[in-house]
Design a protein around this motif. Structure first.
Motif, PDB file in Angstrom:
ATOM      1  N   ASN A   1       0.793  -1.228   0.000  1.00  0.00           N
ATOM      2  CA  ASN A   1       0.000   0.000   0.000  1.00  0.00           C
ATOM      3  C   ASN A   1       0.828   1.282   0.000  1.00  0.00           C
ATOM      4  O   ASN A   1       0.255   2.373  -0.067  1.00  0.00           O
ATOM      5  CB  ASN A   1      -0.947   0.018   1.220  1.00  0.00           C
ATOM      6  CG  ASN A   1      -1.958  -1.101   1.174  1.00  0.00           C
ATOM      7  OD1 ASN A   1      -2.467  -1.452   0.115  1.00  0.00           O
ATOM      8  ND2 ASN A   1      -2.235  -1.684   2.332  1.00  0.00           N
ATOM      9  N   PHE A   2       2.164   1.154   0.061  1.00  0.00           N
ATOM     10  CA  PHE A   2       2.976   2.375   0.075  1.00  0.00           C
ATOM     11  C   PHE A   2       4.357   2.106  -0.512  1.00  0.00           C
ATOM     12  O   PHE A   2       5.060   1.183  -0.081  1.00  0.00           O
ATOM     13  CB  PHE A   2       3.138   2.914   1.502  1.00  0.00           C
ATOM     14  CG  PHE A   2       3.895   4.217   1.552  1.00  0.00           C
ATOM     15  CD1 PHE A   2       3.269   5.420   1.249  1.00  0.00           C
ATOM     16  CD2 PHE A   2       5.246   4.241   1.862  1.00  0.00           C
ATOM     17  CE1 PHE A   2       3.966   6.612   1.273  1.00  0.00           C
ATOM     18  CE2 PHE A   2       5.958   5.437   1.891  1.00  0.00           C
ATOM     19  CZ  PHE A   2       5.299   6.628   1.588  1.00  0.00           C
ATOM     20  N   ASN A   3       4.729   2.933  -1.505  1.00  0.00           N
ATOM     21  CA  ASN A   3       6.050   2.859  -2.132  1.00  0.00           C
ATOM     22  C   ASN A   3       6.659   4.255  -2.216  1.00  0.00           C
ATOM     23  O   ASN A   3       5.937   5.251  -2.332  1.00  0.00           O
ATOM     24  CB  ASN A   3       5.951   2.293  -3.562  1.00  0.00           C
ATOM     25  CG  ASN A   3       5.416   0.878  -3.591  1.00  0.00           C
ATOM     26  OD1 ASN A   3       5.647   0.104  -2.671  1.00  0.00           O
ATOM     27  ND2 ASN A   3       4.689   0.535  -4.651  1.00  0.00           N
ATOM     28  N   PHE A   4       7.982   4.290  -2.183  1.00  0.00           N
ATOM     29  CA  PHE A   4       8.708   5.550  -2.370  1.00  0.00           C
ATOM     30  C   PHE A   4       9.641   5.394  -3.562  1.00  0.00           C
ATOM     31  O   PHE A   4      10.281   4.344  -3.727  1.00  0.00           O
ATOM     32  CB  PHE A   4       9.515   5.913  -1.119  1.00  0.00           C
ATOM     33  CG  PHE A   4      10.312   7.184  -1.263  1.00  0.00           C
ATOM     34  CD1 PHE A   4       9.697   8.419  -1.155  1.00  0.00           C
ATOM     35  CD2 PHE A   4      11.679   7.141  -1.528  1.00  0.00           C
ATOM     36  CE1 PHE A   4      10.422   9.593  -1.299  1.00  0.00           C
ATOM     37  CE2 PHE A   4      12.413   8.302  -1.682  1.00  0.00           C
ATOM     38  CZ  PHE A   4      11.771   9.538  -1.565  1.00  0.00           C
ATOM     39  N   ARG A   5       9.750   6.448  -4.399  1.00  0.00           N
ATOM     40  CA  ARG A   5      10.535   6.376  -5.636  1.00  0.00           C
ATOM     41  C   ARG A   5      11.491   7.544  -5.735  1.00  0.00           C
ATOM     42  O   ARG A   5      11.185   8.657  -5.294  1.00  0.00           O
ATOM     43  CB  ARG A   5       9.592   6.371  -6.841  1.00  0.00           C
ATOM     44  CG  ARG A   5       8.650   5.184  -6.848  1.00  0.00           C
ATOM     45  CD  ARG A   5       7.299   5.498  -7.430  1.00  0.00           C
ATOM     46  NE  ARG A   5       6.381   4.361  -7.316  1.00  0.00           N
ATOM     47  CZ  ARG A   5       5.067   4.446  -7.410  1.00  0.00           C
ATOM     48  NH1 ARG A   5       4.504   5.630  -7.633  1.00  0.00           N
ATOM     49  NH2 ARG A   5       4.318   3.369  -7.279  1.00  0.00           N
ATOM     50  N   LEU A   6      12.641   7.286  -6.379  1.00  0.00           N
ATOM     51  CA  LEU A   6      13.664   8.311  -6.522  1.00  0.00           C
ATOM     52  C   LEU A   6      14.379   8.120  -7.854  1.00  0.00           C
ATOM     53  O   LEU A   6      14.698   6.994  -8.235  1.00  0.00           O
ATOM     54  CB  LEU A   6      14.673   8.211  -5.369  1.00  0.00           C
ATOM     55  CG  LEU A   6      15.794   9.247  -5.319  1.00  0.00           C
ATOM     56  CD1 LEU A   6      15.228  10.643  -5.045  1.00  0.00           C
ATOM     57  CD2 LEU A   6      16.806   8.870  -4.242  1.00  0.00           C
ATOM     58  N   GLY A   7      14.636   9.233  -8.562  1.00  0.00           N
ATOM     59  CA  GLY A   7      15.310   9.153  -9.846  1.00  0.00           C
ATOM     60  C   GLY A   7      16.326  10.254 -10.036  1.00  0.00           C
ATOM     61  O   GLY A   7      16.246  11.313  -9.392  1.00  0.00           O
TER      62      GLY A   7
ATOM     63  N   PHE B   1       0.544   5.229  -3.060  1.00  0.00           N
ATOM     64  CA  PHE B   1      -0.160   4.611  -1.939  1.00  0.00           C
ATOM     65  C   PHE B   1      -1.588   4.275  -2.351  1.00  0.00           C
ATOM     66  O   PHE B   1      -2.105   4.763  -3.370  1.00  0.00           O
ATOM     67  CB  PHE B   1      -0.138   5.511  -0.699  1.00  0.00           C
ATOM     68  CG  PHE B   1      -0.688   6.892  -0.909  1.00  0.00           C
ATOM     69  CD1 PHE B   1      -2.016   7.185  -0.648  1.00  0.00           C
ATOM     70  CD2 PHE B   1       0.142   7.907  -1.371  1.00  0.00           C
ATOM     71  CE1 PHE B   1      -2.514   8.459  -0.846  1.00  0.00           C
ATOM     72  CE2 PHE B   1      -0.352   9.192  -1.560  1.00  0.00           C
ATOM     73  CZ  PHE B   1      -1.679   9.470  -1.300  1.00  0.00           C
ATOM     74  N   LYS B   2      -2.195   3.430  -1.565  1.00  0.00           N
ATOM     75  CA  LYS B   2      -3.530   2.927  -1.873  1.00  0.00           C
ATOM     76  C   LYS B   2      -4.483   3.286  -0.755  1.00  0.00           C
ATOM     77  O   LYS B   2      -4.194   3.082   0.427  1.00  0.00           O
ATOM     78  CB  LYS B   2      -3.474   1.404  -2.065  1.00  0.00           C
ATOM     79  CG  LYS B   2      -4.768   0.787  -2.557  1.00  0.00           C
ATOM     80  CD  LYS B   2      -4.580  -0.707  -2.815  1.00  0.00           C
ATOM     81  CE  LYS B   2      -5.862  -1.343  -3.340  1.00  0.00           C
ATOM     82  NZ  LYS B   2      -5.687  -2.799  -3.596  1.00  0.00           N
ATOM     83  N   VAL B   3      -5.632   3.844  -1.136  1.00  0.00           N
ATOM     84  CA  VAL B   3      -6.697   4.174  -0.193  1.00  0.00           C
ATOM     85  C   VAL B   3      -7.938   3.408  -0.630  1.00  0.00           C
ATOM     86  O   VAL B   3      -8.582   3.769  -1.618  1.00  0.00           O
ATOM     87  CB  VAL B   3      -6.976   5.681  -0.151  1.00  0.00           C
ATOM     88  CG1 VAL B   3      -8.099   5.989   0.835  1.00  0.00           C
ATOM     89  CG2 VAL B   3      -5.716   6.459   0.205  1.00  0.00           C
TER      90      VAL B   3
ATOM     91  N   ASN C   1      -0.737   8.122  -7.055  1.00  0.00           N
ATOM     92  CA  ASN C   1       0.699   8.341  -7.253  1.00  0.00           C
ATOM     93  C   ASN C   1       0.966   9.837  -7.345  1.00  0.00           C
ATOM     94  O   ASN C   1       0.187  10.580  -7.955  1.00  0.00           O
ATOM     95  CB  ASN C   1       1.192   7.665  -8.532  1.00  0.00           C
ATOM     96  CG  ASN C   1       1.175   6.154  -8.434  1.00  0.00           C
ATOM     97  OD1 ASN C   1       1.307   5.588  -7.354  1.00  0.00           O
ATOM     98  ND2 ASN C   1       1.006   5.493  -9.569  1.00  0.00           N
ATOM     99  N   TYR C   2       2.080  10.250  -6.764  1.00  0.00           N
ATOM    100  CA  TYR C   2       2.494  11.661  -6.840  1.00  0.00           C
ATOM    101  C   TYR C   2       3.999  11.706  -7.102  1.00  0.00           C
ATOM    102  O   TYR C   2       4.758  10.883  -6.589  1.00  0.00           O
ATOM    103  CB  TYR C   2       2.186  12.404  -5.543  1.00  0.00           C
ATOM    104  CG  TYR C   2       2.871  13.753  -5.466  1.00  0.00           C
ATOM    105  CD1 TYR C   2       2.368  14.857  -6.167  1.00  0.00           C
ATOM    106  CD2 TYR C   2       4.051  13.923  -4.739  1.00  0.00           C
ATOM    107  CE1 TYR C   2       3.003  16.080  -6.134  1.00  0.00           C
ATOM    108  CE2 TYR C   2       4.691  15.148  -4.692  1.00  0.00           C
ATOM    109  CZ  TYR C   2       4.169  16.222  -5.396  1.00  0.00           C
ATOM    110  OH  TYR C   2       4.815  17.436  -5.363  1.00  0.00           O
TER     111      TYR C   2
END
Length: 327
Positions: A264-270, A296-298, A304-305
């Motif tokens: 339900n929650f991921n963090f991304r970096l590029g 994240f999922k609600v 997604n942001y």
């Protein structure tokens, strides 16, 4: 094997023709319309994890598990410009999976003025529109191929232009080993109508991309390596700035990571090397070239942001909503 041979021959033919055109129009064909890919550096990613947004840029990522999903995306861009996307995926049994997208880019209102600078008080508007149909087919246990057909239109005051383009791609993803790779040949086509009838028809932003990724076995981290603009070695904005091998090589590289903390929650970096070199101020580079985002999922809604830093005076905020509306 016959299908793979035909696909390979078509790819080589496309490369030999379209790598001749260094300048182009219709940048709308390259706009990043999903928060996940924007957070990971702005290019396609070779992951088959039931996320319908990855198939918008990379048609071979379209999966039957995406069927019935609606995607809505909004990007708050620079200088009062913004753009949005609406996408829907459907699985037609015994035929394949299709994805339909509509993209609208609004660059705002401009005030009329004569050559002396006198303003009449009237406004005109500038915008781009693009529609896209994507198709994918599974040809091996861990491999899919895909195709996008795109129609773009630009309206700049009384002037307008039209273009027809296509993408072809292949994705390999081993779910057990959590390893993936993809090849994308983007924007094969030409303009159908120029802004001025007497001018030569513009070329499109042709691009060849290769991506690989690997999720660590005992850690919730997936690493991405993306190579872009492979049709041309020297893609420096300033052709005389640096001619070293390492400089040219890293201009093609995007590095990214996903931290899969839970379902339900991921963090991304590029990190995009070329964006940082082209857009950083001379006085202080800051975080130019970096991008990050969360997913994240609600309940049944996935959100997604992403935020991409292009310059001190400009960032791009990307919002994506994903909801299954049909079986």
């Amino acid at each position: 094997m016959k299908r793979l041979s035909i696909l390979t021959n078509f790819i080589l033919f496309s490369i030999s023709i379209y790598c001749q055109y260094p300048s182009h129009s219709f940048s709308v064909l390259n706009y990043n319309n999903t928060a996940r890919s924007a957070a990971l550096g702005g290019y396609s990613i070779a992951v088959l994890d039931n996320d319908p947004t990855t198939g918008i840029l990379l048609p071979s990522n379209i999966q039957k598990e995406n069927s019935g999903h609606l995607v809505m995306n909004y990007v708050n861009y620079f200088a009062d410009s913004d753009y949005g996307l609406l996408n829907y995926t459907h699985d037609f049994k015994n035929i394949g999976v299709f994805s339909a997208s509509f993209i609208y880019c609004d660059y705002g209102a401009f005030e009329y003025a004569d050559p002396s600078g006198f303003k009449s008080g009237n406004n005109f508007y500038v915008y781009d529109i693009m529609s896209q149909i994507g198709y994918s087919k599974k040809i091996l246990d861990n491999m899919q191929v895909g195709f996008n057909l795109k129609f773009a239109s630009s309206q700049y005051q009384q002037y307008n232009s039209l273009a027809l383009a296509s993408d072809i791609s292949a994705t390999y993803f081993d779910d057990k080993k959590q390893f993936g790779s993809s090849l994308l040949i983007q924007n094969i086509g030409r303009s159908l109508k120029s802004f001025q009838p007497t001018t030569t028809k513009e070329s499109l932003p042709f691009n060849i991309q290769f991506a690989i990724n690997k999720k660590l076995t005992h850690s919730p981290i997936r690493f991405h390596l993306i190579l872009h603009d492979l049709q041309q070695w020297n893609i420096n904005s300033d052709k005389s700035s640096n001619n070293s091998f390492s400089y040219h090589l890293t201009n093609h590289i995007v590095l990214a990571s996903e931290f899969l903390l839970s379902e339900n929650f991921n963090f991304r970096l590029g990190y995009n090397f070329k964006n940082r070199r082209d857009l950083q101020p001379l006085s202080r580079a800051g975080s130019t070239g970096f991008s990050w985002g969360v997913g994240f999922k609600v309940k049944k809604l996935r959100i997604n942001y992403s935020l991409t830093k292009f310059h001190f005076s400009g960032t791009s905020n990307n919002f994506t909503l994903i909801r299954k509306i049909a079986n």
